[in-house]
Design a protein around this motif. Structure first.
Motif, PDB file in Angstrom:
ATOM      1  N   PHE A 111       0.848  -1.177   0.000  1.00 17.22           N
ATOM      2  CA  PHE A 111       0.000   0.000   0.000  1.00 17.22           C
ATOM      3  C   PHE A 111       0.898   1.246   0.000  1.00 17.22           C
ATOM      4  CE2 PHE A 111      -3.211  -2.592   2.759  1.00 17.22           C
ATOM      5  CZ  PHE A 111      -3.396  -3.474   1.697  1.00 17.22           C
ATOM      6  N   LEU A 112       1.410   1.596  -1.175  1.00 15.54           N
ATOM      7  CA  LEU A 112       2.261   2.784  -1.269  1.00 15.54           C
ATOM      8  C   LEU A 112       1.481   4.018  -0.833  1.00 15.54           C
ATOM      9  CD1 LEU A 112       4.059   2.073  -4.665  1.00 15.54           C
ATOM     10  CD2 LEU A 112       4.738   1.391  -2.358  1.00 15.54           C
ATOM     11  N   SER A 113       0.209   4.003  -1.158  1.00 16.38           N
ATOM     12  CA  SER A 113      -0.717   5.023  -0.669  1.00 16.38           C
ATOM     13  C   SER A 113      -2.094   4.385  -0.590  1.00 16.38           C
ATOM     14  CB  SER A 113      -0.739   6.237  -1.607  1.00 16.38           C
ATOM     15  OG  SER A 113      -1.748   7.159  -1.211  1.00 16.38           O
ATOM     16  N   LEU A 114      -2.737   4.510   0.558  1.00 19.08           N
ATOM     17  CA  LEU A 114      -4.114   4.025   0.703  1.00 19.08           C
ATOM     18  C   LEU A 114      -4.798   4.886   1.750  1.00 19.08           C
ATOM     19  CD1 LEU A 114      -6.347   2.057  -0.050  1.00 19.08           C
ATOM     20  CD2 LEU A 114      -5.515   0.507   1.734  1.00 19.08           C
ATOM     21  N   VAL A 115      -5.582   5.832   1.269  1.00 19.68           N
ATOM     22  CA  VAL A 115      -6.295   6.763   2.139  1.00 19.68           C
ATOM     23  C   VAL A 115      -7.778   6.635   1.837  1.00 19.68           C
ATOM     24  CG1 VAL A 115      -6.589   9.153   2.867  1.00 19.68           C
ATOM     25  CG2 VAL A 115      -4.322   8.332   2.164  1.00 19.68           C
ATOM     26  N   CYS A 143     -10.112  -0.312   5.761  1.00 19.85           N
ATOM     27  CA  CYS A 143     -10.434   1.073   5.411  1.00 19.85           C
ATOM     28  C   CYS A 143      -9.615   1.993   6.301  1.00 19.85           C
ATOM     29  CB  CYS A 143     -11.941   1.351   5.550  1.00 19.85           C
ATOM     30  SG  CYS A 143     -12.598   1.115   7.220  1.00 19.85           S
ATOM     31  N   GLY A 144      -9.762   3.299   6.114  1.00 23.43           N
ATOM     32  CA  GLY A 144      -9.010   4.270   6.900  1.00 23.43           C
ATOM     33  C   GLY A 144      -7.651   4.581   6.298  1.00 23.43           C
ATOM     34  N   ASP A 145      -6.693   4.918   7.153  1.00 29.34           N
ATOM     35  CA  ASP A 145      -5.351   5.305   6.724  1.00 29.34           C
ATOM     36  C   ASP A 145      -4.415   4.098   6.815  1.00 29.34           C
ATOM     37  OD1 ASP A 145      -6.165   7.990   6.449  1.00 29.34           O
ATOM     38  OD2 ASP A 145      -5.849   8.347   8.590  1.00 29.34           O
ATOM     39  N   ASN A 146      -3.933   3.622   5.670  1.00 28.29           N
ATOM     40  CA  ASN A 146      -3.105   2.415   5.662  1.00 28.29           C
ATOM     41  C   ASN A 146      -1.887   2.537   4.748  1.00 28.29           C
ATOM     42  OD1 ASN A 146      -4.578   0.208   7.332  1.00 28.29           O
ATOM     43  ND2 ASN A 146      -6.208   1.197   6.144  1.00 28.29           N
ATOM     44  N   THR A 147      -1.471   3.742   4.460  1.00 28.82           N
ATOM     45  CA  THR A 147      -0.260   3.949   3.671  1.00 28.82           C
ATOM     46  C   THR A 147       0.936   3.318   4.383  1.00 28.82           C
ATOM     47  OG1 THR A 147      -1.104   5.999   2.717  1.00 28.82           O
ATOM     48  CG2 THR A 147       1.276   5.694   2.697  1.00 28.82           C
ATOM     49  N   SER A 169     -20.770   7.989  -0.743  1.00 31.24           N
ATOM     50  CA  SER A 169     -21.056   9.419  -0.852  1.00 31.24           C
ATOM     51  C   SER A 169     -21.207  10.082   0.508  1.00 31.24           C
ATOM     52  CB  SER A 169     -22.350   9.625  -1.659  1.00 31.24           C
ATOM     53  OG  SER A 169     -23.432   8.933  -1.034  1.00 31.24           O
ATOM     54  N   ALA A 170     -21.166   9.258   1.585  1.00 29.36           N
ATOM     55  CA  ALA A 170     -21.367   9.813   2.926  1.00 29.36           C
ATOM     56  C   ALA A 170     -20.173  10.622   3.410  1.00 29.36           C
ATOM     57  CB  ALA A 170     -21.672   8.692   3.908  1.00 29.36           C
ATOM     58  N   SER A 171     -19.037  10.523   2.699  1.00 26.80           N
ATOM     59  CA  SER A 171     -17.849  11.258   3.119  1.00 26.80           C
ATOM     60  C   SER A 171     -17.348  12.127   1.976  1.00 26.80           C
ATOM     61  CB  SER A 171     -16.750  10.280   3.541  1.00 26.80           C
ATOM     62  OG  SER A 171     -15.547  10.970   3.824  1.00 26.80           O
ATOM     63  N   THR A 172     -16.909  13.319   2.308  1.00 27.43           N
ATOM     64  CA  THR A 172     -16.320  14.206   1.298  1.00 27.43           C
ATOM     65  C   THR A 172     -14.795  14.134   1.324  1.00 27.43           C
ATOM     66  OG1 THR A 172     -16.373  16.044   2.872  1.00 27.43           O
ATOM     67  CG2 THR A 172     -18.269  15.796   1.400  1.00 27.43           C
ATOM     68  N   LEU A 173     -14.248  13.223   2.119  1.00 28.04           N
ATOM     69  CA  LEU A 173     -12.802  13.047   2.187  1.00 28.04           C
ATOM     70  C   LEU A 173     -12.248  12.705   0.809  1.00 28.04           C
ATOM     71  CD1 LEU A 173     -10.172  12.440   3.949  1.00 28.04           C
ATOM     72  CD2 LEU A 173     -10.919  10.070   3.884  1.00 28.04           C
ATOM     73  N   GLY A 174     -11.087  13.278   0.480  1.00 28.16           N
ATOM     74  CA  GLY A 174     -10.428  12.904  -0.760  1.00 28.16           C
ATOM     75  C   GLY A 174      -9.740  11.569  -0.601  1.00 28.16           C
ATOM     76  N   ARG A 175     -10.238  10.531  -1.283  1.00 25.16           N
ATOM     77  CA  ARG A 175      -9.658   9.195  -1.194  1.00 25.16           C
ATOM     78  C   ARG A 175      -8.694   8.982  -2.348  1.00 25.16           C
ATOM     79  NH1 ARG A 175     -15.200   9.346  -1.280  1.00 25.16           N
ATOM     80  NH2 ARG A 175     -16.175   8.412   0.539  1.00 25.16           N
ATOM     81  N   SER A 176      -7.636   8.237  -2.113  1.00 23.03           N
ATOM     82  CA  SER A 176      -6.697   7.910  -3.186  1.00 23.03           C
ATOM     83  C   SER A 176      -5.957   6.639  -2.823  1.00 23.03           C
ATOM     84  CB  SER A 176      -5.701   9.055  -3.426  1.00 23.03           C
ATOM     85  OG  SER A 176      -4.896   9.273  -2.278  1.00 23.03           O
ATOM     86  N   TRP A 177      -5.469   5.953  -3.858  1.00 20.11           N
ATOM     87  CA  TRP A 177      -4.705   4.734  -3.597  1.00 20.11           C
ATOM     88  C   TRP A 177      -3.716   4.457  -4.720  1.00 20.11           C
ATOM     89  CZ3 TRP A 177      -9.969   4.908  -4.485  1.00 20.11           C
ATOM     90  CH2 TRP A 177     -10.426   4.322  -5.669  1.00 20.11           C
ATOM     91  N   ASN A 178      -2.630   3.849  -4.323  1.00 15.85           N
ATOM     92  CA  ASN A 178      -1.591   3.389  -5.243  1.00 15.85           C
ATOM     93  C   ASN A 178      -1.025   2.104  -4.642  1.00 15.85           C
ATOM     94  OD1 ASN A 178       0.478   3.025  -7.079  1.00 15.85           O
ATOM     95  ND2 ASN A 178       1.704   4.748  -6.348  1.00 15.85           N
TER      96      ASN A 178
END
Length: 350
Positions: A111-115, A143-147, A169-178
């Motif tokens: 999980f190089l990036s998992l937000v 789920c959550g922060d796992n980078t 859609s319940a969260s406006t958090l910017g999610r991203s993953w690599n």
């Protein structure tokens, strides 16, 4: 490891010769890892050439895949569409991992990036989730922060492994993953042992529970108290490969809050008390050599312990109800393999 063959001219009137180079890991111009291919091969697999390799004969190829795509190539990166631009709405994004060849038994997913969005106040991934299916064994919902985390997943015969990330859609958090996928051959020494969701092959290191940290913004609607960062229904092993000359492993805490309420005077070290959320370290001793009467650890603190039982494994267990575990952060434990105390033991690895 596969090899690439390239026909090149070797001089006037002398025809062509055959040059081979391994399709090994290389460093791209963007300073990330790629795989060394011929330029045409990289284009044929929809890769992106970034810098040279194999003494300038090959190109360092970045293999990127996103939603509704698949890959049978080692070193593939799975990202959200338009990464690093974040996903802000409801979506479902899947990628299928196929074997490179018949001698592949396992993949490591870094999980190089998992937000993703945090779990709800009771530890369920109700808004966002990473779900991995199709492999041998069970990978918990994450789920959550796992980078910085990773998992090992065995192939189940010739069945493909499917990674699916859902966002709500319940969260406006910017999610991203690599996520980086490394395929591991059946006879490879870096292959994780059976039953190990995570695997470390170093003398020292730090392991953390998924979504470890503080500062959840989720508030329980019933109690008005902050929710937990712990995830429900976790049941997996974290393994450390015993290296030659080392006979025991020491575990120390950087932070430990896996059950009860932090600051609520709950500090358990008993199999009878640790029945919901806990970690297991087999045959533990205090650093002074005194054996402990339990192999389960829970509560809101953790004292340094040593184990000589092989293989070196720490098990993680959480139940399906985190409603009483207010504001728990999970755990961060450092390990240190300790040298054998005599030459014979060091030679035998005992």
């Amino acid at each position: 490891m596969s090899q690439t063959f390239l026909m090149i001219s070797v001089g006037f009137g002398f025809g062509v010769g055959l040059v081979r180079f391994a399709n090994s890991v290389c460093t791209t111009a963007a300073n990330i890892e790629g795989i060394c291919y011929r330029r045409r091969q990289c284009a044929d697999i929809n890769g992106v050439a970034s810098g040279a390799c194999a003494n300038g004969i090959g190109v360092c190829c970045i293999i990127l895949r996103t939603c509704s795509e698949s890959s049978s190539h080692n070193g593939t990166y799975f990202t959200n569409a338009a990464y690093p631009t974040a996903v802000t709405g409801s979506s479902r994004c899947s990628m299928e991992i196929q074997k490179c060849n018949s001698n592949i038994c396992q993949v490591r997913i870094d999980f190089l990036s998992l937000v993703l969005a945090q779990p709800n106040a009771t530890g369920f991934c109700t808004t966002d989730a990473l779900i991995i299916t199709g492999g041998g064994g069970t990978v918990p919902v994450i789920c959550g922060d796992n980078t910085g985390q990773h998992v090992y997943v065995d192939f189940n015969g010739d069945e493909n492994i499917l990674m699916t990330i859902t966002t709500g859609s319940a969260s406006t958090l910017g999610r991203s993953w690599n996520l980086k996928i490394t395929q591991i051959a059946c006879d490879c020494p870096t292959r994780a042992p059976a039953g190990c969701l995570q695997f470390y092959n170093t003398t020292t290191g730090t392991v953390t529970s998924f979504n470890y940290g503080v500062g959840s913004n989720i508030i329980d609607a019933t109690t008005g108290l902050p929710g937990t960062r712990e995830l429900v229904n976790e049941n997996y092993g974290i393994c450390v490969g015993m290296l030659p000359g080392y006979c025991s492993i020491q575990w120390t805490s950087n932070g430990f809050s896996v059950s009860g309420i932090p600051g609520g005077e709950f500090d358990a070290l008993s199999n009878g008390d640790c029945t919901t959320d806990f970690v297991v370290i087999a045959n533990p001793f205090n650093p002074n050599g005194v054996a402990l009467g339990t192999d389960r650890f829970c509560g809101t603190s953790f004292n340094t312990v040593v184990s000589t039982l092989k293989p070196f494994v720490l098990y993680v267990v959480t139940n399906g109800d985190e409603i009483n575990d207010v504001a728990n952060s999970g755990f961060s434990l450092s390990f240190t393999q300790q040298p054998c105390t005599n030459t014979a033991a060091a030679l035998l690895g005992k």
